[in-house]
Design a protein around this motif. Structure first.
Motif, PDB file in Angstrom:
ATOM      1  N   SER A  98       2.653  -1.707   4.460  1.00  0.00           N
ATOM      2  CA  SER A  98       1.906  -0.288   4.156  1.00  0.00           C
ATOM      3  C   SER A  98       3.015   0.835   4.201  1.00  0.00           C
ATOM      4  N   CYS A  99       3.058   1.732   3.218  1.00  0.00           N
ATOM      5  CA  CYS A  99       4.049   2.797   3.195  1.00  0.00           C
ATOM      6  C   CYS A  99       3.413   4.003   3.152  1.00  0.00           C
ATOM      7  N   ILE A 100       2.188   4.076   3.427  1.00  0.00           N
ATOM      8  CA  ILE A 100       1.139   5.239   3.493  1.00  0.00           C
ATOM      9  C   ILE A 100       1.323   6.082   4.818  1.00  0.00           C
ATOM     10  N   PRO A 101       1.592   7.458   4.810  1.00  0.00           N
ATOM     11  CA  PRO A 101       1.574   8.048   5.850  1.00  0.00           C
ATOM     12  C   PRO A 101      -0.004   8.460   6.595  1.00  0.00           C
ATOM     13  N   PRO A 102       0.344   8.909   7.678  1.00  0.00           N
ATOM     14  CA  PRO A 102      -0.991   8.956   8.784  1.00  0.00           C
ATOM     15  C   PRO A 102      -2.038  10.059   7.864  1.00  0.00           C
ATOM     16  N   THR A 118       1.296  -3.002  -6.076  1.00  0.00           N
ATOM     17  CA  THR A 118       1.448  -1.648  -5.518  1.00  0.00           C
ATOM     18  C   THR A 118       0.119  -1.052  -5.869  1.00  0.00           C
ATOM     19  N   SER A 119      -0.081  -0.015  -4.687  1.00  0.00           N
ATOM     20  CA  SER A 119      -1.266   0.814  -4.788  1.00  0.00           C
ATOM     21  C   SER A 119      -0.940   2.238  -5.092  1.00  0.00           C
ATOM     22  N   SER A 120      -1.855   3.134  -5.776  1.00  0.00           N
ATOM     23  CA  SER A 120      -1.543   4.598  -6.156  1.00  0.00           C
ATOM     24  C   SER A 120      -3.082   5.414  -6.235  1.00  0.00           C
ATOM     25  N   ARG A 121      -2.769   6.332  -5.858  1.00  0.00           N
ATOM     26  CA  ARG A 121      -4.007   7.111  -5.782  1.00  0.00           C
ATOM     27  C   ARG A 121      -4.694   7.518  -7.261  1.00  0.00           C
ATOM     28  N   GLY A 169      15.682  10.007   7.296  1.00  0.00           N
ATOM     29  CA  GLY A 169      15.591  10.561   6.059  1.00  0.00           C
ATOM     30  C   GLY A 169      15.895   9.517   4.992  1.00  0.00           C
ATOM     31  N   ILE A 170      14.921   9.255   3.938  1.00  0.00           N
ATOM     32  CA  ILE A 170      15.290   8.434   2.798  1.00  0.00           C
ATOM     33  C   ILE A 170      15.824   8.827   1.632  1.00  0.00           C
ATOM     34  N   TYR A 171      16.638   8.250   1.037  1.00  0.00           N
ATOM     35  CA  TYR A 171      17.041   8.699   0.013  1.00  0.00           C
ATOM     36  C   TYR A 171      17.771   7.598  -0.857  1.00  0.00           C
ATOM     37  N   PHE A 181       0.892  -1.209   0.159  1.00  0.00           N
ATOM     38  CA  PHE A 181      -0.013   0.028   0.019  1.00  0.00           C
ATOM     39  C   PHE A 181       0.642   1.175  -0.046  1.00  0.00           C
ATOM     40  N   GLY A 182       0.699   2.014  -0.942  1.00  0.00           N
ATOM     41  CA  GLY A 182       1.628   3.287  -1.172  1.00  0.00           C
ATOM     42  C   GLY A 182       3.008   2.775  -2.054  1.00  0.00           C
ATOM     43  N   GLY A 183       2.600   2.778  -3.323  1.00  0.00           N
ATOM     44  CA  GLY A 183       3.639   2.483  -4.010  1.00  0.00           C
ATOM     45  C   GLY A 183       4.611   3.826  -4.727  1.00  0.00           C
ATOM     46  N   GLY A 184       4.860   4.493  -3.662  1.00  0.00           N
ATOM     47  CA  GLY A 184       5.678   5.666  -3.781  1.00  0.00           C
ATOM     48  C   GLY A 184       7.177   5.315  -3.901  1.00  0.00           C
ATOM     49  N   PHE A 185       8.132   6.221  -3.292  1.00  0.00           N
ATOM     50  CA  PHE A 185       9.406   5.824  -3.545  1.00  0.00           C
ATOM     51  C   PHE A 185      10.005   4.603  -2.937  1.00  0.00           C
ATOM     52  N   SER A 186       9.776   4.283  -1.769  1.00  0.00           N
ATOM     53  CA  SER A 186      10.230   2.980  -0.945  1.00  0.00           C
ATOM     54  C   SER A 186       9.273   1.839  -1.225  1.00  0.00           C
ATOM     55  N   GLY A 187       7.878   2.134  -1.540  1.00  0.00           N
ATOM     56  CA  GLY A 187       7.242   1.073  -1.644  1.00  0.00           C
ATOM     57  C   GLY A 187       7.494   0.466  -3.103  1.00  0.00           C
ATOM     58  N   GLY A 189      17.523   8.785  -8.015  1.00  0.00           N
ATOM     59  CA  GLY A 189      16.370   9.669  -8.253  1.00  0.00           C
ATOM     60  C   GLY A 189      15.744  10.555  -7.203  1.00  0.00           C
ATOM     61  N   ARG A 190      16.212  10.358  -5.923  1.00  0.00           N
ATOM     62  CA  ARG A 190      15.632  11.267  -4.880  1.00  0.00           C
ATOM     63  C   ARG A 190      16.804  11.465  -4.037  1.00  0.00           C
ATOM     64  N   SER A 191      17.539  12.196  -4.181  1.00  0.00           N
ATOM     65  CA  SER A 191      18.928  12.277  -3.350  1.00  0.00           C
ATOM     66  C   SER A 191      19.359  14.027  -3.368  1.00  0.00           C
ATOM     67  N   SER A 197       7.258   3.333   9.430  1.00  0.00           N
ATOM     68  CA  SER A 197       6.917   4.618  10.271  1.00  0.00           C
ATOM     69  C   SER A 197       8.193   5.526  10.124  1.00  0.00           C
ATOM     70  N   THR A 198       8.182   6.517  11.121  1.00  0.00           N
ATOM     71  CA  THR A 198       9.478   7.385  11.155  1.00  0.00           C
ATOM     72  C   THR A 198      10.018   7.512  12.616  1.00  0.00           C
ATOM     73  N   THR A 199      11.402   7.949  12.358  1.00  0.00           N
ATOM     74  CA  THR A 199      12.099   7.956  13.820  1.00  0.00           C
ATOM     75  C   THR A 199      11.788   9.390  14.371  1.00  0.00           C
ATOM     76  N   ILE A 239      -5.590   0.732  -7.573  1.00  0.00           N
ATOM     77  CA  ILE A 239      -5.981   1.916  -6.959  1.00  0.00           C
ATOM     78  C   ILE A 239      -6.654   1.802  -5.519  1.00  0.00           C
ATOM     79  N   PHE A 240      -5.738   2.754  -4.597  1.00  0.00           N
ATOM     80  CA  PHE A 240      -6.296   2.829  -3.213  1.00  0.00           C
ATOM     81  C   PHE A 240      -6.337   4.376  -2.700  1.00  0.00           C
ATOM     82  N   ASN A 241      -7.446   4.929  -2.381  1.00  0.00           N
ATOM     83  CA  ASN A 241      -7.238   6.244  -1.747  1.00  0.00           C
ATOM     84  C   ASN A 241      -7.958   6.240  -0.644  1.00  0.00           C
ATOM     85  N   SER A 242      -7.518   6.468   0.277  1.00  0.00           N
ATOM     86  CA  SER A 242      -8.338   6.472   1.716  1.00  0.00           C
ATOM     87  C   SER A 242      -9.220   7.700   1.808  1.00  0.00           C
ATOM     88  N   GLU A 243      -9.100   8.593   0.943  1.00  0.00           N
ATOM     89  CA  GLU A 243      -9.808   9.619   1.292  1.00  0.00           C
ATOM     90  C   GLU A 243     -11.103   9.871   0.282  1.00  0.00           C
TER      91      GLU A 243
HETATM   92  N1  LIG Z   1      10.660  10.530   2.908  1.00  0.00           N
HETATM   93  C1  LIG Z   1      11.299  10.252   3.964  1.00  0.00           C
HETATM   94  O1  LIG Z   1      12.274  10.879   4.061  1.00  0.00           O
HETATM   95  C2  LIG Z   1      10.726   9.555   5.019  1.00  0.00           C
HETATM   96  C3  LIG Z   1      11.489   9.332   6.098  1.00  0.00           C
HETATM   97  C4  LIG Z   1      10.885   8.740   7.103  1.00  0.00           C
HETATM   98  C5  LIG Z   1       9.610   8.031   7.008  1.00  0.00           C
HETATM   99  N2  LIG Z   1       8.868   8.388   5.942  1.00  0.00           N
HETATM  100  C6  LIG Z   1       7.623   7.596   5.753  1.00  0.00           C
HETATM  101  O2  LIG Z   1       7.871   6.257   5.301  1.00  0.00           O
HETATM  102  C7  LIG Z   1       6.833   6.006   4.271  1.00  0.00           C
HETATM  103  C8  LIG Z   1       7.461   5.741   2.816  1.00  0.00           C
HETATM  104  O3  LIG Z   1       8.293   7.093   2.512  1.00  0.00           O
HETATM  105  P1  LIG Z   1       8.436   7.473   1.008  1.00  0.00           P
HETATM  106  O4  LIG Z   1       9.028   8.898   0.989  1.00  0.00           O
HETATM  107  O5  LIG Z   1       8.728   6.186   0.121  1.00  0.00           O
HETATM  108  O6  LIG Z   1       6.564   7.652   0.577  1.00  0.00           O
HETATM  109  P2  LIG Z   1       6.414   8.422  -0.736  1.00  0.00           P
HETATM  110  O7  LIG Z   1       7.172   8.430  -1.802  1.00  0.00           O
HETATM  111  O8  LIG Z   1       5.666   9.701  -0.195  1.00  0.00           O
HETATM  112  O9  LIG Z   1       5.000   7.793  -0.766  1.00  0.00           O
HETATM  113  C9  LIG Z   1       3.801   7.617  -0.391  1.00  0.00           C
HETATM  114  C10 LIG Z   1       2.714   6.526  -0.744  1.00  0.00           C
HETATM  115  O10 LIG Z   1       1.450   6.624   0.028  1.00  0.00           O
HETATM  116  C11 LIG Z   1       0.454   7.075  -0.797  1.00  0.00           C
HETATM  117  N3  LIG Z   1      -0.661   7.466  -0.227  1.00  0.00           N
HETATM  118  C12 LIG Z   1      -0.597   9.003   0.481  1.00  0.00           C
HETATM  119  N4  LIG Z   1      -1.706   9.157   0.910  1.00  0.00           N
HETATM  120  C13 LIG Z   1      -2.441   8.263   0.818  1.00  0.00           C
HETATM  121  C14 LIG Z   1      -3.948   8.269   1.134  1.00  0.00           C
HETATM  122  N5  LIG Z   1      -4.803   8.948   1.641  1.00  0.00           N
HETATM  123  N6  LIG Z   1      -4.600   6.927   0.474  1.00  0.00           N
HETATM  124  C15 LIG Z   1      -3.821   6.116  -0.116  1.00  0.00           C
HETATM  125  N7  LIG Z   1      -2.571   6.193  -0.549  1.00  0.00           N
HETATM  126  C16 LIG Z   1      -1.977   7.265  -0.087  1.00  0.00           C
HETATM  127  C17 LIG Z   1       0.882   7.725  -2.207  1.00  0.00           C
HETATM  128  O11 LIG Z   1       0.119   7.552  -3.225  1.00  0.00           O
HETATM  129  P3  LIG Z   1       0.520   8.058  -4.555  1.00  0.00           P
HETATM  130  O12 LIG Z   1       1.541   7.071  -5.187  1.00  0.00           O
HETATM  131  O13 LIG Z   1      -0.778   8.171  -5.365  1.00  0.00           O
HETATM  132  O14 LIG Z   1       0.834   9.529  -4.497  1.00  0.00           O
HETATM  133  C18 LIG Z   1       2.357   6.947  -2.381  1.00  0.00           C
HETATM  134  O15 LIG Z   1       2.203   5.949  -3.070  1.00  0.00           O
HETATM  135  C19 LIG Z   1       5.706   7.293   4.341  1.00  0.00           C
HETATM  136  O16 LIG Z   1       4.869   6.736   5.246  1.00  0.00           O
HETATM  137  C20 LIG Z   1       6.716   8.225   4.825  1.00  0.00           C
HETATM  138  O17 LIG Z   1       5.881   9.259   5.566  1.00  0.00           O
HETATM  139  C21 LIG Z   1       9.284   9.019   4.930  1.00  0.00           C
END
Ligand SMILES: NC(=O)c1ccc[n+]([C@@H]2O[C@H](COP(=O)([O-])OP(=O)(O)OC[C@H]3O[C@@H](n4cnc5c(N)ncnc54)[C@H](OP(=O)(O)O)[C@@H]3O)[C@@H](O)[C@H]2O)c1
Length: 293
Positions: A74-78, A39-42, A156-158, A17-23, A161-163, A106-108, A52-56
């Motif tokens: 699950s990689c979706i923030p609160p 993986t899910s995306s909105r 902090g995740i890097y 859930f949440g196929g963003g950078f880490s997912g 493509g994201r650094s 989660s996060t530190t 597709i998954f969008n909690s909103e």
């Molecule tokens: N970035 C950092 O440095 C960092 C550090 C520590 C912890 N974290 C946490 O670790 C997790 C992964 O981080 P990341 O940077 O890899 O995340 P990311 O790239 O921002 O991806 C977040 C994912 O969550 C999905 N999402 C967000 N809100 C949603 C909702 N309401 N319903 C359904 N899907 C939703 C996004 O969907 P879309 O693909 O449609 O956008 C995306 O796929 C996150 O919880 C983040 O907060 C991040």
């Protein structure tokens, strides 16, 4: 990684859930082991492994997505109320599955400010920022779910493509100096590989519900930026003192500078035996440079 075949099999099906950078990185790593990982995306993606998954807006995955699922990450923030988006919408469905394992990123930030001291899983979280309070609440919701959950606290995740390299290229880097300030970080490959290592070895290593994944070398942001400029063959601009830079920073950027902590990875790397791929920012940025465009 020992006993691989007995712990993750090609019949396993992962939902991320949440196929963003880490997912997305995790799903790609899992597919390399021969398993299905969706993986899910909105919004719709041109990718047969995406749903597709969008909690909103109540976009709930259809039942076929859940068929045969053995693992969930699950990689979706609160959400804005501090509820977990996946549990809020899908807890009932998920609980009906025969799951071997569930993970939550989660996060530190939940540890709050340690004024530069090391912090480990044994320390009580004292979240300072509102977003970290929401995060701790989500951790509690996952634990309360009684699913076979493992929570990963990340700094902090890097990664490619994201650094810092992309940030320098986009002229988004500010060279800020704040005395004694450090940040911890983790390369995205180590998130994926540490999690896979723990799943594969779950019969051989002690089970811990909460685990930090961080590199060995928390350090100032300037060190990282300086190395980024060096790799790109560019001159680093002059440093700005935090007190002078503060007024031009967004509230969210400012909030990152309020807390100062060194995140310990001893549980993962010493006790549980995971070997980091990128022990520090230099190794990690060298890797990012390979695919830097
Ligand atoms: N970035 C950092 O440095 C960092 C550090 C520590 C912890 N974290 C946490 O670790 C997790 C992964 O981080 P990341 O940077 O890899 O995340 P990311 O790239 O921002 O991806 C977040 C994912 O969550 C999905 N999402 C967000 N809100 C949603 C909702 N309401 N319903 C359904 N899907 C939703 C996004 O969907 P879309 O693909 O449609 O956008 C995306 O796929 C996150 O919880 C983040 O907060 C991040």
């Amino acid at each position: 990684m020992t006993d691989l075949a007995s712990q993750i099999t090609k019949q396993d099906k992962f939902l991320v859930f949440g196929g963003g950078f880490s997912g997305d990185y995790f799903a790609k790593s899992i597919r390399k082991l021969g398993c299905l990982a969706l993986t899910s995306s909105r919004s719709p993606q041109n990718d047969p492994n995406n749903f597709i998954f969008n909690s909103e807006d109540n976009s709930i995955p259809e039942d076929s997505i859940f068929e045969g699922v053995t693992h969930i990450l699950s990689c979706i923030p609160p959400d804005k109320n501090g509820n977990d988006p996946v549990l809020k919408r899908l807890e009932g469905k998920i609980k009906k599955l025969s799951l071997k394992w569930v993970g939550y990123l989660s996060t530190t930030g939940v540890y709050g400010n340690t004024y530069g001291d090391w912090v480990s899983e044994a320390d009580k979280p004292i979240p300072f920022q509102e977003r970290s309070q929401r995060r701790l609440n989500c951790e509690k919701e996952w634990i309360k779910s009684n699913l076979p959950i493992q929570i990963f606290r990340l700094p902090g995740i890097y990664g490619p493509g994201r650094s810092t390299l992309e940030a320098i290229n986009a002229k988004k880097v500010k060279v800020i100096h704040k005395k004694n300030q450090v940040f911890s970080r983790v390369h995205v490959a180590d998130i994926a590989h540490a999690i896979i290592y723990l799943i594969q070895n779950k019969n051989h290593v002690d089970f811990h519900q909460i685990i930090n994944i961080a590199d060995d070398e928390p350090c100032s942001q300037i060190k990282v930026i300086k190395y980024g400029y060096q790799l790109l063959g560019l001159n680093m601009p002059k440093k700005i003192l935090f007190e002078d830079a503060k007024k031009d920073l967004s509230p969210i950027a400012q909030s990152f500078w309020i807390e100062n902590r060194r995140v310990s990875n001893k549980l993962l790397c010493k006790k549980l035996g995971y070997k980091l791929i990128y022990n520090n920012y230099k190794l990690g940025l060298d890797n990012c440079l390979v695919s830097f465009k």
